[in-house]
Design a protein around this motif. Structure first.
Motif, PDB file in Angstrom:
ATOM      1  N   GLY A   1     -12.462   3.510   4.595  1.00 43.03           N
ATOM      2  CA  GLY A   1     -11.305   2.412   4.406  1.00 43.03           C
ATOM      3  C   GLY A   1     -11.607   1.556   5.408  1.00 43.03           C
TER       4      GLY A   1
ATOM      5  N   SER B   1      -0.704   5.013   0.734  1.00 52.28           N
ATOM      6  CA  SER B   1      -1.601   5.131   2.152  1.00 52.28           C
ATOM      7  C   SER B   1      -1.321   6.619   2.548  1.00 52.28           C
ATOM      8  N   SER B   2      -0.272   7.081   2.364  1.00 47.05           N
ATOM      9  CA  SER B   2      -0.244   8.562   2.831  1.00 47.05           C
ATOM     10  C   SER B   2      -0.759   9.558   2.105  1.00 47.05           C
TER      11      SER B   2
ATOM     12  N   ALA C   1       0.799  -1.185  -0.012  1.00 44.82           N
ATOM     13  CA  ALA C   1      -0.055  -0.028   0.084  1.00 44.82           C
ATOM     14  C   ALA C   1       0.859   1.173  -0.011  1.00 44.82           C
TER      15      ALA C   1
ATOM     16  N   LYS D   1      -8.516   3.681   1.182  1.00 43.74           N
ATOM     17  CA  LYS D   1      -8.915   4.966   1.259  1.00 43.74           C
ATOM     18  C   LYS D   1      -9.723   5.728   0.254  1.00 43.74           C
TER      19      LYS D   1
ATOM     20  N   THR E   1      -3.640   2.114  -1.515  1.00 47.92           N
ATOM     21  CA  THR E   1      -3.833   3.221  -0.611  1.00 47.92           C
ATOM     22  C   THR E   1      -4.366   2.611   0.721  1.00 47.92           C
ATOM     23  N   GLY E   2      -4.446   1.412   0.752  1.00 51.89           N
ATOM     24  CA  GLY E   2      -5.134   0.752   2.195  1.00 51.89           C
ATOM     25  C   GLY E   2      -6.345   1.103   2.458  1.00 51.89           C
TER      26      GLY E   2
END
Length: 767
Positions: free
Chosen positions: A304, A217-218, A214, A258, A255-256
């Motif tokens: 998420g 993810s930030s 991911a 998101k 993106t995990g």
């Protein structure tokens, strides 16, 4: 010495004897009593310690709006005493943790990614970004929060690694942190386009063991809006917005989960504006939440939360799947599988049942996935055509003068062919190698390419890809198709004013084939068989590749002349000017150079340098000399870029200012020649064609008695092929032609004196 109480005192002696007798008589009772006392003390202290003094007991207060009292704590001497009561959980949006006023400054930047094949999406997105910027200004925001101007980015013009392996950094010097929100406006195409390359890039990124699963993810979140066509794909199962759905799935992984707002979809012919407006309204609400709380929230749609995104955990690529299939299978009930194989023992049971059934019974389809426990079956994807008839790519290429052969090949008449038919000059290949332009057929067996060069003449409309994943047409279909269509185009020149009858007659006999039209010819899986068909009819082959397919290059059999495009001398310049799709483009490039060095005594090898001012000219002579020293090609062609004047080129950073003057090309070549001679490499400037802004450097292998012999003896080449075969061991010197004509050598311009140069209006010019 033992203790004797009688020595000290008679009374003490008597007491001692009594005590010893008492201990021996009651010692068990005494020990039991001591244990009971200790236990009682332990219980007493435990009870008294659990009761707090009255002055530190917590008080009960009712907070406004609460139905039940909430425990609050009283502090003493600045120390907080924790309550032992049950902790009350309140459903609140988590607040961003900040420390200090400086770190609270935040800037939210919206990046709108899109793709456009025909230009329609490009205009829509740019208008959308303007309206989105106006809408963002009205979003309620927290203190120290600002919105940057939204930015529209065409996926075809991007280096995907810079945005989708790790997010770019936009932090300001004053400490303001920039938070990114990715939006995607993606039309779905049933032909190969940048969408396929982009989705493949996301897939490779997710499965690359060197990269976090991911890596995005930030970012604050993402959302996808798809444009579809229900007239041709009525439902999602039949392909409506299928690429937008695929993008939404891969972005959730990277993106995990998101997902800022659910996937939006529209029919471009019916409700595009209405659906896009609804999707944008939802996004504006999300932006308000992000600006105030610094996150998408928790436990809500798009946050998420694992429950909301459970399908993205289960649905994965079946890498490593082994499929044994038979469409006519029948299977008894005992060997039927209702799900995936969860244990290797199940595999043994199935194989044993199959063995018992006997060889006459066909085996059932067996899918064994050693990488995932997914219960869902992967749909079988059908192989599609590279350029289907009626597709936007097909229409665009035919409009540019191409004849599409089969599903992935093409042929087109070069402007130099038309010029040579009218006696107005041939291309540089005639000056350098003796190719009659009016007898040359320009074609390709693969319209797809693995680069998106800034100087590409095809306006970025041809398909792109890193692997062959289309229908493969047989080589005889391609060979017969391109010949037929080439002759049709030649016949169309019959009534053009100025066409010379003798050259028209010669043009009806193809002698040469330039496999350099568009795309990557070496990409075609049956390229060697296609080349054998050309050579079988005494047609020479001039094959150009882009140094991105080393395996195919190594397996290539004899061609009349093998070109490799060398568009930059270092990794960063090559990335900017060729915009390759392969991540390991530089490693592939270097492997191709090494293969070319190995082939230099079996093939006529040529470096093709295209000079683009501002990209690959300044201070790169030494770098190009390094590449020449590494491969030692037979020839080095240096040519100034030709500007095609398209909007695609402009967006890639190319304009007329990037086209070098012929004098600048001459300066570059002379500097390169000096550097090669300084290193002891035996090269010299052999020929030029000023009209094409092209100059030829040659190895001294082709300089006999101080005379350049760059021409090719085509008759001898075909004799050698017939004698020794396509894998035969013969060298370029074996079919070296006559001396290079004086008018083509360095310093003489390179224009055939038999022809007449004219200006754009056909008026004669002095040569």
């Amino acid at each position: 010495m033992a203790f004797n109480p009688s020595v000290v005192s008679p009374w003490l002696s008597q007491w001692y004897d009594t005590s010893v007798d008492f201990w021996h008589l009651y010692r068990a009772d005494l020990i039991l009593a001591a244990v009971v006392v200790l236990i009682a003390l332990r219980v007493y202290f435990h009870i008294t310690d659990s009761v707090e003094p009255p002055h530190v007991l917590p008080k009960l207060h009712e907070k406004e709006g609460d139905e039940k009292p909430v425990l609050t704590e009283k502090t003493e001497d600045a120390k907080t005493v924790k309550s032992e009561g049950p902790r009350r959980i309140r459903g609140e949006i988590p607040k961003r943790k900040t420390s200090g006023t400086q770190s609270q400054k935040r800037q939210i930047k919206i990046m709108v990614f899109y793709s456009s094949l025909t230009g329609g999406t490009d205009k829509l997105v740019k208008d959308y970004v303007v309206s989105l910027a106006a809408s963002v200004d009205s979003v309620p925001r927290g203190a120290h929060v600002s919105f940057a101007k939204p930015e529209a980015l065409d996926l075809a013009e991007l280096d995907l690694d810079e945005y989708f392996i790790s997010p770019p950094k936009y932090d300001k010097e004053d400490g303001t942190a920039t938070e990114l929100l990715y939006l995607f406006l993606l039309p779905s195409y049933n032909i190969d386009s940048i969408n396929d390359t982009f989705l493949e890039h996301l897939k490779e990124t997710h499965h690359d063991f060197r990269i976090d699963t991911a890596p995005l993810s930030s970012i604050q979140g993402y959302s996808v809006f798809g444009f579809g066509d229900k007239e041709h794909w009525p439902t999602e199962e039949e392909g409506f917005c299928f690429q937008a759905k695929e993008l939404d799935r891969w972005m959730a992984k990277l993106t995990g989960r998101k997902r800022a707002y659910p996937l939006g979809m529209c029919d471009t012919k019916r409700d595009a504006q209405e659906r896009l407006r609804e999707w944008t309204t939802g996004l504006i609400d999300v932006l308000g939440q992000v600006s105030q709380h610094g996150s998408l929230g928790e436990g809500v749609v798009g946050s998420g939360d694992a429950v909301e995104s459970d399908d993205e955990d289960d649905v994965d690529e079946d890498d490593g799947e082994v499929i044994l299939d038979d469409s006519t299978q029948t299977r008894p009930a005992k060997a039927t599988l209702t799900g995936s194989l969860d244990d290797m023992e199940d595999l043994g049971r199935v194989l044993q049942n199959a063995k018992e059934d006997g060889p006459s019974k066909p085996a059932a389809p067996l899918a064994i996935d050693f990488t995932t426990t997914s219960k869902k079956k992967t749909p079988v994807s059908t192989v599609k055509e590279m350029v289907p008839k009626g597709s936007p790519t097909f229409n665009s290429l035919t409009k540019q003068g191409y004849s599409i052969v089969g599903s992935h090949s093409g042929v087109k008449i070069c402007r130099w062919t038309k010029s040579a038919l009218r006696g107005r000059g041939s291309c540089y290949k005639y000056s350098f190698y003796g190719i009659n332009s009016h007898q040359c057929m320009e074609s390709t067996p693969s319209l797809s390419c693995s680069n998106k060069c800034v100087f590409c003449w095809r306006h970025g409309t041809n398909p792109v890809g890193t692997t062959w994943r289309w229908v493969v047409d047989p080589p005889d279909l391609i060979f017969n198709g391109i010949k037929e269509n080439h002759y049709k185009k030649i016949k169309m020149m019959r009534g053009v004013p100025g066409v010379r009858s003798e050259r028209f007659a010669e043009a009806m006999r193809i002698r040469h084939c330039a496999l350099s039209l568009v795309g990557e010819p070496i990409f075609y899986p049956h390229i060697n068989e296609f080349l054998e068909m050309l050579h079988g009819e005494q047609i020479s082959s001039f094959l150009v590749c882009n140094a991105q397919h080393p395996d195919q290059l190594a397996a290539l059999k004899h061609v009349t002349q093998l070109y490799v495009s060398i568009d930059a001398s270092n990794k960063e310049s090559l990335r900017k000017i060729d915009r390759p799709l392969h991540r390991d483009f530089w490693e592939r490039f270097q492997r191709c150079l090494d293969i070319l060095r190995e082939k230099r005594f079996r093939q006529r090898t040529v470096f093709r340098l295209t000079l683009v001012k501002g990209f690959n000219i300044d201070d790169e002579v030494t770098g190009y000399a390094d590449l020449v020293e590494r491969s030692l090609p037979c020839f080095v062609e240096v040519k100034g870029v030709t500007y095609c004047g398209t909007s695609t080129s402009s967006s890639a950073g190319l304009s007329m200012a990037n086209v070098p003057f012929y004098e600048e090309v001459c300066e570059f070549v002379t500097a390169l020649d000096r550097e090669l001679n300084r290193r002891g490499l035996e090269y010299g400037i052999a020929a030029e064609h000023a009209h094409s802004c092209c100059i030829l450097l040659g190895s001294n292998r082709f300089k006999i008695n101080d005379k350049w012999r760059t021409l090719i003896d085509y008759k001898r080449f075909f004799e050698l092929l017939e004698e020794k075969g396509p894998d035969g061991d013969f060298s370029p010197e074996d079919y070296m032609g006559e001396e290079t004509p004086e008018w083509a050598t360095w310093g003489n311009g390179g224009f055939d004196p038999r022809d007449q140069r004219v200006d754009r209006k056909g008026r004669p010019l002095e040569t």
